[in-house]
Design a protein around this motif. Structure first.
Motif, PDB file in Angstrom:
ATOM      1  N   PHE A 124      26.891  11.510  -1.277  1.00  0.00           N
ATOM      2  CA  PHE A 124      27.840  12.549  -1.662  1.00  0.00           C
ATOM      3  C   PHE A 124      27.404  13.211  -2.961  1.00  0.00           C
ATOM      4  CE2 PHE A 124      31.477  14.019  -4.100  1.00  0.00           C
ATOM      5  CZ  PHE A 124      31.966  14.978  -3.227  1.00  0.00           C
ATOM      6  N   GLU A 125      27.025  12.427  -3.937  1.00  0.00           N
ATOM      7  CA  GLU A 125      26.594  12.979  -5.235  1.00  0.00           C
ATOM      8  C   GLU A 125      25.342  13.848  -5.067  1.00  0.00           C
ATOM      9  OE1 GLU A 125      27.085  13.948  -9.063  1.00  0.00           O
ATOM     10  OE2 GLU A 125      28.474  12.816  -7.811  1.00  0.00           O
ATOM     11  N   PHE A 126      24.410  13.409  -4.233  1.00  0.00           N
ATOM     12  CA  PHE A 126      23.207  14.205  -3.961  1.00  0.00           C
ATOM     13  C   PHE A 126      23.584  15.550  -3.354  1.00  0.00           C
ATOM     14  CE2 PHE A 126      20.049  15.586  -0.815  1.00  0.00           C
ATOM     15  CZ  PHE A 126      18.950  15.776  -1.638  1.00  0.00           C
ATOM     16  N   PHE A 127      24.439  15.529  -2.312  1.00  0.00           N
ATOM     17  CA  PHE A 127      24.842  16.778  -1.654  1.00  0.00           C
ATOM     18  C   PHE A 127      25.639  17.667  -2.601  1.00  0.00           C
ATOM     19  CE2 PHE A 127      23.855  14.452   2.241  1.00  0.00           C
ATOM     20  CZ  PHE A 127      23.213  15.435   2.971  1.00  0.00           C
ATOM     21  N   ARG A 128      26.492  17.059  -3.431  1.00  0.00           N
ATOM     22  CA  ARG A 128      27.289  17.842  -4.384  1.00  0.00           C
ATOM     23  C   ARG A 128      26.380  18.572  -5.374  1.00  0.00           C
ATOM     24  NH1 ARG A 128      29.115  17.938  -9.184  1.00  0.00           N
ATOM     25  NH2 ARG A 128      28.187  16.005  -9.838  1.00  0.00           N
ATOM     26  N   LYS A 129      25.378  17.877  -5.884  1.00  0.00           N
ATOM     27  CA  LYS A 129      24.454  18.480  -6.849  1.00  0.00           C
ATOM     28  C   LYS A 129      23.648  19.615  -6.224  1.00  0.00           C
ATOM     29  CE  LYS A 129      23.931  14.616 -10.005  1.00  0.00           C
ATOM     30  NZ  LYS A 129      23.069  13.551 -10.502  1.00  0.00           N
ATOM     31  N   LYS A 130      23.381  19.514  -4.933  1.00  0.00           N
ATOM     32  CA  LYS A 130      22.608  20.549  -4.230  1.00  0.00           C
ATOM     33  C   LYS A 130      23.491  21.672  -3.695  1.00  0.00           C
ATOM     34  CE  LYS A 130      18.556  18.541  -4.417  1.00  0.00           C
ATOM     35  NZ  LYS A 130      17.448  19.127  -5.152  1.00  0.00           N
ATOM     36  N   GLY A 131      24.803  21.584  -3.959  1.00  0.00           N
ATOM     37  CA  GLY A 131      25.729  22.603  -3.463  1.00  0.00           C
ATOM     38  C   GLY A 131      26.009  22.476  -1.979  1.00  0.00           C
ATOM     39  N   LEU A 132      25.790  21.279  -1.429  1.00  0.00           N
ATOM     40  CA  LEU A 132      25.963  21.049   0.016  1.00  0.00           C
ATOM     41  C   LEU A 132      27.151  20.136   0.305  1.00  0.00           C
ATOM     42  CD1 LEU A 132      22.192  20.532   0.844  1.00  0.00           C
ATOM     43  CD2 LEU A 132      23.564  22.575   1.284  1.00  0.00           C
ATOM     44  N   GLU A 133      28.138  20.137  -0.579  1.00  0.00           N
ATOM     45  CA  GLU A 133      29.302  19.278  -0.417  1.00  0.00           C
ATOM     46  C   GLU A 133      30.010  19.542   0.913  1.00  0.00           C
ATOM     47  OE1 GLU A 133      31.974  19.706  -3.671  1.00  0.00           O
ATOM     48  OE2 GLU A 133      33.429  18.314  -2.861  1.00  0.00           O
ATOM     49  N   LYS A 134      30.132  20.817   1.265  1.00  0.00           N
ATOM     50  CA  LYS A 134      30.809  21.194   2.515  1.00  0.00           C
ATOM     51  C   LYS A 134      30.087  20.588   3.711  1.00  0.00           C
ATOM     52  CE  LYS A 134      32.053  25.254   5.170  1.00  0.00           C
ATOM     53  NZ  LYS A 134      31.950  26.702   5.244  1.00  0.00           N
ATOM     54  N   ARG A 135      28.751  20.633   3.736  1.00  0.00           N
ATOM     55  CA  ARG A 135      27.974  20.066   4.851  1.00  0.00           C
ATOM     56  C   ARG A 135      28.156  18.541   4.918  1.00  0.00           C
ATOM     57  NH1 ARG A 135      27.284  21.587   9.104  1.00  0.00           N
ATOM     58  NH2 ARG A 135      25.440  20.384   9.492  1.00  0.00           N
ATOM     59  N   PHE A 136      28.251  17.925   3.755  1.00  0.00           N
ATOM     60  CA  PHE A 136      28.474  16.473   3.719  1.00  0.00           C
ATOM     61  C   PHE A 136      29.776  16.127   4.428  1.00  0.00           C
ATOM     62  CE2 PHE A 136      30.423  12.766   1.756  1.00  0.00           C
ATOM     63  CZ  PHE A 136      29.434  11.819   1.938  1.00  0.00           C
ATOM     64  N   TYR A 137      30.836  16.850   4.075  1.00  0.00           N
ATOM     65  CA  TYR A 137      32.133  16.556   4.697  1.00  0.00           C
ATOM     66  C   TYR A 137      32.132  16.905   6.183  1.00  0.00           C
ATOM     67  CZ  TYR A 137      34.433  15.208   0.413  1.00  0.00           C
ATOM     68  OH  TYR A 137      34.796  14.533  -0.714  1.00  0.00           O
ATOM     69  N   GLU A 138      31.448  17.954   6.565  1.00  0.00           N
ATOM     70  CA  GLU A 138      31.374  18.297   7.995  1.00  0.00           C
ATOM     71  C   GLU A 138      30.661  17.181   8.765  1.00  0.00           C
ATOM     72  OE1 GLU A 138      31.626  23.141   7.839  1.00  0.00           O
ATOM     73  OE2 GLU A 138      29.643  22.231   7.802  1.00  0.00           O
ATOM     74  N   TYR A 139      29.640  16.599   8.164  1.00  0.00           N
ATOM     75  CA  TYR A 139      28.964  15.452   8.782  1.00  0.00           C
ATOM     76  C   TYR A 139      29.916  14.263   8.874  1.00  0.00           C
ATOM     77  CZ  TYR A 139      26.093  11.310   9.163  1.00  0.00           C
ATOM     78  OH  TYR A 139      25.594  10.095   9.553  1.00  0.00           O
ATOM     79  N   GLN A 140      30.705  14.067   7.821  1.00  0.00           N
ATOM     80  CA  GLN A 140      31.639  12.948   7.805  1.00  0.00           C
ATOM     81  C   GLN A 140      32.707  13.082   8.896  1.00  0.00           C
ATOM     82  OE1 GLN A 140      31.673  10.047   5.928  1.00  0.00           O
ATOM     83  NE2 GLN A 140      29.609  10.718   5.403  1.00  0.00           N
ATOM     84  N   VAL A 141      33.102  14.296   9.233  1.00  0.00           N
ATOM     85  CA  VAL A 141      34.079  14.505  10.320  1.00  0.00           C
ATOM     86  C   VAL A 141      33.525  13.918  11.619  1.00  0.00           C
ATOM     87  CG1 VAL A 141      35.218  16.235  11.775  1.00  0.00           C
ATOM     88  CG2 VAL A 141      35.164  16.527   9.287  1.00  0.00           C
ATOM     89  N   ILE A 142      32.249  14.174  11.895  1.00  0.00           N
ATOM     90  CA  ILE A 142      31.622  13.641  13.111  1.00  0.00           C
ATOM     91  C   ILE A 142      31.583  12.108  13.033  1.00  0.00           C
ATOM     92  CG2 ILE A 142      29.542  13.630  14.553  1.00  0.00           C
ATOM     93  CD1 ILE A 142      31.027  16.369  14.317  1.00  0.00           C
ATOM     94  N   LYS A 143      31.173  11.611  11.892  1.00  0.00           N
ATOM     95  CA  LYS A 143      31.015  10.158  11.710  1.00  0.00           C
ATOM     96  C   LYS A 143      32.354   9.422  11.806  1.00  0.00           C
ATOM     97  CE  LYS A 143      29.320   6.820   8.416  1.00  0.00           C
ATOM     98  NZ  LYS A 143      29.131   6.591   6.999  1.00  0.00           N
ATOM     99  N   GLU A 144      33.423  10.015  11.286  1.00  0.00           N
ATOM    100  CA  GLU A 144      34.719   9.352  11.229  1.00  0.00           C
ATOM    101  C   GLU A 144      35.661   9.755  12.369  1.00  0.00           C
ATOM    102  OE1 GLU A 144      35.117   6.984   9.171  1.00  0.00           O
ATOM    103  OE2 GLU A 144      33.489   7.357   7.774  1.00  0.00           O
ATOM    104  N   TRP A 145      35.181  10.501  13.333  1.00  0.00           N
ATOM    105  CA  TRP A 145      36.000  11.018  14.434  1.00  0.00           C
ATOM    106  C   TRP A 145      36.868   9.936  15.068  1.00  0.00           C
ATOM    107  CZ3 TRP A 145      38.293  14.970  16.444  1.00  0.00           C
ATOM    108  CH2 TRP A 145      38.621  15.013  17.796  1.00  0.00           C
ATOM    109  N   GLU A 146      36.278   8.805  15.411  1.00  0.00           N
ATOM    110  CA  GLU A 146      37.029   7.734  16.070  1.00  0.00           C
ATOM    111  C   GLU A 146      38.151   7.197  15.178  1.00  0.00           C
ATOM    112  OE1 GLU A 146      34.741   4.704  18.030  1.00  0.00           O
ATOM    113  OE2 GLU A 146      36.392   3.282  17.918  1.00  0.00           O
ATOM    114  N   LYS A 147      37.892   7.053  13.887  1.00  0.00           N
ATOM    115  CA  LYS A 147      38.929   6.570  12.963  1.00  0.00           C
ATOM    116  C   LYS A 147      40.085   7.568  12.882  1.00  0.00           C
ATOM    117  CE  LYS A 147      36.009   3.928   9.843  1.00  0.00           C
ATOM    118  NZ  LYS A 147      35.424   3.909   8.496  1.00  0.00           N
TER     119      LYS A 147
END
Length: 95
Positions: free
Chosen positions: A9-32
Motif C-alpha cells: 500500500f505504501e509503495f502504491f501510495r508513493k507512486k500515486g497508484l493508491e486507487k489501483r491498489f484498492y481496485e485490486y483489493q476489491v478483487i482479492k476481498e470479493w468473497e469476504k
C-alpha cells in the motif's frame, strides 16, 4: 514488522497508484465482502476506473446481482471505508 499488504500500500501510495491498489483489493476481498455463496457463483474479474466487472455463467445470479448492485456497491465501499466502486457490470469472459 510491517505486513506485506501495508508495504505494498505504501509503495502504491508513493507512486500515486493508491486507487489501483484498492481496485485490486476489491478483487482479492470479493468473497469476504459478498460471502462464499455468492462468490462461488459470481467471480470478480476486474476493477478499473470505479467499475467492477463480474462474471457468472448463471443467468439467475446475474439478474439477482444486477438487482442488488446498489447494495453491493455500498457494501464494498463500506468495507474499504472509501468510494472505490461506483458501477458494476458483467463481462462475458472470465479474464
Amino acid at each position: 514488522m510491517e505486513n506485506l499488504s501495508n508495504i505494498l500500500f505504501e509503495f502504491f501510495r508513493k507512486k500515486g497508484l493508491e486507487k489501483r491498489f484498492y481496485e485490486y483489493q476489491v478483487i482479492k476481498e470479493w468473497e469476504k465482502i459478498v460471502g462464499e455463496g455468492i462468490a462461488l457463483k459470481v467471480k470478480a474479474v476486474n476493477c478499473k476506473d470505479g467499475i467492477l466487472y463480474l462474471f457468472s455463467s448463471d443467468s439467475i445470479m446475474r439478474s439477482e446481482i444486477y438487482n442488488l448492485k446498489k447494495e453491493i456497491i455500498k457494501e464494498i465501499n463500506n468495507f474499504f471505508k472509501r468510494k472505490i466502486v461506483k458501477e458494476i457490470k458483467f463481462t462475458r469472459r472470465m479474464e
